[in-house]
Motif scaffolding. Structure first.
Motif, PDB file in Angstrom:
ATOM      1  N   GLN A 155       0.876  -1.179   0.000  1.00 26.89           N
ATOM      2  CA  GLN A 155       0.000   0.000   0.000  1.00 26.89           C
ATOM      3  C   GLN A 155       0.911   1.227   0.000  1.00 26.89           C
ATOM      4  O   GLN A 155       1.468   1.604   1.009  1.00 26.89           O
ATOM      5  CB  GLN A 155      -0.891  -0.020   1.249  1.00 26.89           C
ATOM      6  CG  GLN A 155      -1.810   1.191   1.383  1.00 26.89           C
ATOM      7  CD  GLN A 155      -2.713   1.063   2.596  1.00 26.89           C
ATOM      8  OE1 GLN A 155      -3.455   0.098   2.740  1.00 26.89           O
ATOM      9  NE2 GLN A 155      -2.647   2.044   3.505  1.00 26.89           N
ATOM     10  N   ASN A 201       0.384   4.481  -0.731  1.00 22.08           N
ATOM     11  CA  ASN A 201      -0.156   5.750  -0.240  1.00 22.08           C
ATOM     12  C   ASN A 201       0.080   6.875  -1.259  1.00 22.08           C
ATOM     13  O   ASN A 201       0.839   6.749  -2.212  1.00 22.08           O
ATOM     14  CB  ASN A 201       0.431   6.127   1.124  1.00 22.08           C
ATOM     15  CG  ASN A 201      -0.455   7.115   1.868  1.00 22.08           C
ATOM     16  OD1 ASN A 201      -1.670   7.097   1.702  1.00 22.08           O
ATOM     17  ND2 ASN A 201       0.132   7.952   2.698  1.00 22.08           N
ATOM     18  N   GLY A 215      -5.458   2.266   1.385  1.00 14.04           N
ATOM     19  CA  GLY A 215      -6.234   1.576   2.410  1.00 14.04           C
ATOM     20  C   GLY A 215      -7.723   1.781   2.161  1.00 14.04           C
ATOM     21  O   GLY A 215      -8.119   2.650   1.397  1.00 14.04           O
ATOM     22  N   SER A 249      -6.454  -1.837   3.025  1.00 15.03           N
ATOM     23  CA  SER A 249      -6.024  -3.101   2.450  1.00 15.03           C
ATOM     24  C   SER A 249      -6.201  -4.172   3.515  1.00 15.03           C
ATOM     25  O   SER A 249      -6.082  -3.897   4.709  1.00 15.03           O
ATOM     26  CB  SER A 249      -4.557  -3.019   2.018  1.00 15.03           C
ATOM     27  OG  SER A 249      -4.360  -2.001   1.060  1.00 15.03           O
ATOM     28  N   GLN A 275      -5.480  -9.597   8.514  1.00 16.63           N
ATOM     29  CA  GLN A 275      -4.601  -8.429   8.599  1.00 16.63           C
ATOM     30  C   GLN A 275      -5.318  -7.260   7.945  1.00 16.63           C
ATOM     31  O   GLN A 275      -6.084  -7.448   7.009  1.00 16.63           O
ATOM     32  CB  GLN A 275      -3.276  -8.669   7.871  1.00 16.63           C
ATOM     33  CG  GLN A 275      -2.436  -9.810   8.400  1.00 16.63           C
ATOM     34  CD  GLN A 275      -1.115  -9.908   7.640  1.00 16.63           C
ATOM     35  OE1 GLN A 275      -0.321  -8.963   7.598  1.00 16.63           O
ATOM     36  NE2 GLN A 275      -0.887 -11.058   7.011  1.00 16.63           N
ATOM     37  N   GLU A 276      -5.024  -6.056   8.418  1.00 17.93           N
ATOM     38  CA  GLU A 276      -5.719  -4.874   7.903  1.00 17.93           C
ATOM     39  C   GLU A 276      -4.841  -3.646   8.099  1.00 17.93           C
ATOM     40  O   GLU A 276      -4.139  -3.529   9.109  1.00 17.93           O
ATOM     41  CB  GLU A 276      -7.050  -4.698   8.648  1.00 17.93           C
ATOM     42  CG  GLU A 276      -7.934  -3.589   8.138  1.00 17.93           C
ATOM     43  CD  GLU A 276      -9.275  -3.564   8.858  1.00 17.93           C
ATOM     44  OE1 GLU A 276     -10.027  -2.588   8.684  1.00 17.93           O
ATOM     45  OE2 GLU A 276      -9.566  -4.519   9.623  1.00 17.93           O
ATOM     46  N   THR A 277      -4.862  -2.737   7.140  1.00 20.04           N
ATOM     47  CA  THR A 277      -4.084  -1.507   7.234  1.00 20.04           C
ATOM     48  C   THR A 277      -4.989  -0.323   7.602  1.00 20.04           C
ATOM     49  O   THR A 277      -6.211  -0.414   7.546  1.00 20.04           O
ATOM     50  CB  THR A 277      -3.391  -1.191   5.899  1.00 20.04           C
ATOM     51  OG1 THR A 277      -4.402  -0.890   4.914  1.00 20.04           O
ATOM     52  CG2 THR A 277      -2.544  -2.357   5.420  1.00 20.04           C
ATOM     53  N   GLU A 278      -4.360   0.779   7.941  1.00 20.52           N
ATOM     54  CA  GLU A 278      -5.064   2.030   8.185  1.00 20.52           C
ATOM     55  C   GLU A 278      -5.169   2.825   6.891  1.00 20.52           C
ATOM     56  O   GLU A 278      -4.430   2.588   5.928  1.00 20.52           O
ATOM     57  CB  GLU A 278      -4.342   2.855   9.250  1.00 20.52           C
ATOM     58  CG  GLU A 278      -4.210   2.170  10.595  1.00 20.52           C
ATOM     59  CD  GLU A 278      -5.540   2.013  11.301  1.00 20.52           C
ATOM     60  OE1 GLU A 278      -6.442   2.851  11.060  1.00 20.52           O
ATOM     61  OE2 GLU A 278      -5.678   1.064  12.086  1.00 20.52           O
ATOM     62  N   THR A 292      -1.818   5.728   4.861  1.00 21.72           N
ATOM     63  CA  THR A 292      -0.509   5.489   5.454  1.00 21.72           C
ATOM     64  C   THR A 292       0.206   4.445   4.611  1.00 21.72           C
ATOM     65  O   THR A 292      -0.426   3.496   4.130  1.00 21.72           O
ATOM     66  CB  THR A 292      -0.638   5.005   6.920  1.00 21.72           C
ATOM     67  OG1 THR A 292       0.669   4.814   7.469  1.00 21.72           O
ATOM     68  CG2 THR A 292      -1.411   3.709   7.002  1.00 21.72           C
ATOM     69  N   ALA A 346       2.073   1.136   3.898  1.00 19.90           N
ATOM     70  CA  ALA A 346       2.039  -0.114   4.659  1.00 19.90           C
ATOM     71  C   ALA A 346       2.394  -1.276   3.756  1.00 19.90           C
ATOM     72  O   ALA A 346       2.197  -1.229   2.538  1.00 19.90           O
ATOM     73  CB  ALA A 346       0.659  -0.328   5.283  1.00 19.90           C
ATOM     74  N   GLN A 347       2.931  -2.315   4.391  1.00 20.78           N
ATOM     75  CA  GLN A 347       3.189  -3.571   3.689  1.00 20.78           C
ATOM     76  C   GLN A 347       2.683  -4.707   4.574  1.00 20.78           C
ATOM     77  O   GLN A 347       2.713  -4.623   5.802  1.00 20.78           O
ATOM     78  CB  GLN A 347       4.691  -3.776   3.413  1.00 20.78           C
ATOM     79  CG  GLN A 347       5.354  -2.678   2.617  1.00 20.78           C
ATOM     80  CD  GLN A 347       5.830  -1.530   3.507  1.00 20.78           C
ATOM     81  OE1 GLN A 347       6.363  -1.762   4.592  1.00 20.78           O
ATOM     82  NE2 GLN A 347       5.628  -0.304   3.045  1.00 20.78           N
ATOM     83  N   MET A 348       2.222  -5.752   3.937  1.00 22.93           N
ATOM     84  CA  MET A 348       1.815  -6.960   4.649  1.00 22.93           C
ATOM     85  C   MET A 348       2.379  -8.164   3.911  1.00 22.93           C
ATOM     86  O   MET A 348       2.603  -8.122   2.706  1.00 22.93           O
ATOM     87  CB  MET A 348       0.277  -7.066   4.713  1.00 22.93           C
ATOM     88  CG  MET A 348      -0.408  -5.967   5.498  1.00 22.93           C
ATOM     89  SD  MET A 348      -2.214  -6.189   5.628  1.00 22.93           S
ATOM     90  CE  MET A 348      -2.717  -5.890   3.929  1.00 22.93           C
TER      91      MET A 348
END
Length: 510
Positions: A224, A226, A444, A446, A457-460, A463, A465-467
């Motif tokens: 993600q 951003n 997000g 995501s 799993q979940e992102t904000e 911002t 982010a990686q998962m």
């Protein structure tokens, strides 16, 4: 039922309250029992009403429901398109209510036993209508998409959103009947309705959701990237957005070794610089893929034939693009503008779409040649709003998708509930298809979702982010995917038959 002004005012208040309550069932509120209350109130409002006033009540319910539900439309393109879309959808709810006004004229169809079933059939047929017409439909607001956390959501495995919405409407009518019986102090009848409603509600718990891997597991990295600023200007600097996703891809190496991932997922619009025509973008993407030693699913645009295609392309390090999926269902008035000259008279926002998006051909299926697994893995891919359309999702799985990826760009919608509403749809699709599902967004939300619809799993929002996730690969088809559009056709035929049967009866005078 009397049609006195006082009774009609009460009916109107019930319908409006029902619409607002149903909105509260959807994210960001997400209180799914409110949809049961909302449908129950609408059912009570419509009891004994004629066709014209039923349409008015249904439209009032729909306006109270859609205006807050899709208020993110106002954020993106302003009040006129927001109100226009809400009014059209509300009027289509009114059409379903007209069908019910005819159906309930028959003493057989309005019996205590059949009334909940017939109303649910008519309501669900109305959802099917809204999801397919006009301009390909707008499935937002289907009751099913509010029930990712309820037992009824599990019914998607059997019959998709159509069956879930039907069951929600049945329980909602029973809730309404219980409330009506209580106002008449008929406690026994009210208790009976509650018991039956409870039995329907828990029925989903008996659906056998299997989350185990059938064909091995796929290690994926999710990026993600951003954007600097939310809103329509978010992609003014396309290089910056590409760079953000390149940076996020290299950041995966902080937690994973090169070659440990089978695939890296980027969202829709991650590279609006087309690497097929831009050598710098191609070199940068290939270098990132080589660094992680894994293919990258890149969201990009391709301009051709006087328009543009919204695509997910599979980029293999050292090879370039090996597979392409082009979005099949562009969003009318957002990604392409039908009747542009007419639409411009109502809002200049149509000219924000400077190049119409063209519809791609072929199911959302990408063939990933996995060296680690020693075989070709089917990746089911849908892009953004396509997650709302049954046929697009079913096509990706029937073509061989062993996991489902939802590539999306939510940057234009700011901090609104659009992203979480879309996530709720992805969760229902995971149950419906029996597939691990990843929603990967530019900004997000995501998320990684297991085949039972649970968010792992979940992102904000907004911002970087990686998962990293280990997804179970599954090849068996659920009853819902096998059935395809059959449940939708069934409710439409039954709703039409109920309306015709009732229309042959004279409206009761009391």
């Amino acid at each position: 039922m009397s049609t006195s002004p006082a009774r009609r005012l009460v009916a109107l208040l019930l319908a409006v309250a029902g619409g607002f309550a149903t909105t509260g069932a959807f994210p960001d509120y997400g209180v799914w029992p409110l949809s049961l209350v909302g449908i129950g109130l609408l059912f009570l409002a419509l009891r004994g009403q004629g066709a014209v006033f039923s349409w008015f009540l249904g439209t009032a319910f729909g306006a109270a429901f859609f205006l807050p539900l899709i208020s993110w439309t106002d954020y993106v393109v302003g009040p006129v398109p927001w109100v226009a879309l809400s009014v059209v959808e509300a009027a289509l709810v009114g059409v379903a209510c007209v069908a019910w006004s005819f159906a309930q004229r028959s003493p057989v169809l309005r019996s205590a036993v059949l009334a909940p079933l017939v109303f649910a059939v008519v309501w669900t047929a109305g959802e099917v209508l809204r999801s397919s017409w006009p301009f390909g439909g707008f499935p937002w607001g289907r009751l099913a998409f509010a029930h990712a956390d309820s037992p009824l959501g599990r019914l998607a495995w059997l019959g998709g959103p159509t069956l879930v919405s039907f069951a929600v409407a049945v329980v909602g009518v029973l809730v309404g009947l219980a409330l009506w019986r209580l106002t008449r102090l008929q406690v026994g009848h009210a208790a009976g309705a509650v018991i039956v409603a409870s039995l329907v509600l828990v029925s989903g718990l008996f659906v056998p959701l299997n989350t185990q891997a059938q064909e091995g597991r796929l290690a994926v990295g999710i990026v993600q990237g951003n954007v600097a600023e939310p809103g329509l200007g978010a992609f003014a600097n396309r290089r910056e957005v590409l760079n953000n996703h390149l940076t996020g891809t290299y950041a995966l190496l902080d937690t994973t070794a090169p070659g440990s991932l089978d695939l890296v997922l980027w969202p829709e619009n991650a590279s609006d610089v087309d690497p097929r025509v831009d050598a710098d973008a191609a070199q940068q993407i290939d270098a990132a893929a080589a660094a992680v030693d894994a293919p990258i699913l890149v969201g990009t645009q391709r301009y051709a034939d006087g328009g543009r295609y919204n695509e997910g392309v599979l980029w293999e390090p050292g090879q370039g693009i090996t597979n392409v999926y082009a979005k099949q269902h562009p969003v009318p008035f957002a990604e392409y503008v039908p009747l542009r000259d007419l639409a411009r008279r109502f809002s200049s926002a149509v000219d924000l779409v400077t190049t119409d998006m063209l519809a791609g051909e072929g199911a959302g299926h990408l063939a990933l040649d996995s060296e680690r697994l020693g075989r070709v893995v089917g990746i089911g891919d849908v892009i953004c709003f396509e997650v709302a359309y049954d046929d697009v999702v079913h096509g990706a799985i029937k073509a061989g998708g062993e996991v489902l990826v939802v590539q999306t760009n939510n940057a234009n919608f700011g901090m609104t509930a659009e992203s979480t509403q879309q996530l709720a749809m992805a969760r229902i699709r995971a149950v419906e298809t029996g597939r691990a599902t990843v929603q990967v967004s530019t900004v997000g939300v995501s998320a990684v979702i297991d085949p039972a619809g649970r968010v792992l799993q979940e992102t904000e929002l907004f911002t970087p982010a990686q998962m990293v996730a280990d997804l179970p690969l599954r090849s068996s088809l659920t009853p819902a995917v096998r059935a395809g559009a059959v449940p939708s056709w069934i409710v439409c035929v039954l709703a039409g038959a109920a309306a015709v049967l009732g229309a042959t009866r004279r409206r009761p005078t009391a």
